[in-house]
Write a protein that holds these residues in place. Structure first.
Motif, PDB file in Angstrom:
ATOM      1  N   ASP A  80       7.786 -15.208 -25.322  1.00  0.00           N
ATOM      2  CA  ASP A  80       6.703 -14.790 -26.209  1.00  0.00           C
ATOM      3  C   ASP A  80       6.887 -15.233 -27.659  1.00  0.00           C
ATOM      4  OD1 ASP A  80       5.284 -13.560 -24.171  1.00  0.00           O
ATOM      5  OD2 ASP A  80       6.343 -11.658 -24.423  1.00  0.00           O
ATOM      6  N   SER A  81       8.108 -15.430 -28.093  1.00  0.00           N
ATOM      7  CA  SER A  81       8.379 -15.726 -29.497  1.00  0.00           C
ATOM      8  C   SER A  81       8.260 -17.229 -29.780  1.00  0.00           C
ATOM      9  CB  SER A  81       9.778 -15.247 -29.863  1.00  0.00           C
ATOM     10  OG  SER A  81      10.153 -15.747 -31.122  1.00  0.00           O
ATOM     11  N   GLU A  83       8.885 -18.537 -32.622  1.00  0.00           N
ATOM     12  CA  GLU A  83      10.066 -18.880 -33.417  1.00  0.00           C
ATOM     13  C   GLU A  83      11.246 -19.233 -32.508  1.00  0.00           C
ATOM     14  OE1 GLU A  83      13.097 -16.864 -36.660  1.00  0.00           O
ATOM     15  OE2 GLU A  83      11.172 -15.904 -36.271  1.00  0.00           O
ATOM     16  N   GLU A  84      11.438 -18.446 -31.458  1.00  0.00           N
ATOM     17  CA  GLU A  84      12.528 -18.716 -30.528  1.00  0.00           C
ATOM     18  C   GLU A  84      12.309 -20.046 -29.814  1.00  0.00           C
ATOM     19  OE1 GLU A  84      15.080 -16.482 -27.005  1.00  0.00           O
ATOM     20  OE2 GLU A  84      13.312 -15.511 -27.824  1.00  0.00           O
TER      21      GLU A  84
END
Length: 101
Positions: A80-81, A83-84
């Motif tokens: 979901d991230s 950024e990750e």
């Protein structure tokens, strides 16, 4: 050894070719001729070598970019991230060092 084992029969299909004309500065042409002579190659062979070398590098880069893009798409379906995902992709590209977990 029989005759069939000792015979090597390479059948290379001739590729169709097309003549291309391009303008090159005289200085560049002179340098190309010097390099061709140093490598004991014709100017034409050297130009084909350079074009082939550059083309292979660009095709490999394009293939790698497609793999990275597909990887990011798969990650986005499972993580979901953003950024990750971005961090993982940067690590795959070698743009950042992995963090010790």
């Amino acid at each position: 050894m029989n005759n069939h084992e000792s015979e090597v029969n390479l059948q290379l299909r001739p590729c169709s070719t097309e003549t291309v004309s391009l303008e090159i500065s005289q200085d560049t042409l002179k340098s190309l001729q010097e390099v061709a002579q140093m490598r004991d190659m014709s100017l034409s062979a050297l130009l084909k070598f350079y074009v082939g070398q550059g083309l292979r590098q660009d095709l490999a880069r394009m293939f790698g970019d497609r793999i990275i893009e597909k990887t990011a798409q798969v990650f986005s379906r499972h993580i979901d991230s953003e950024e990750e995902i971005s961090t993982i992709i940067q690590e795959i590209k070698g743009e950042i060092m992995p963090k010790n977990r």
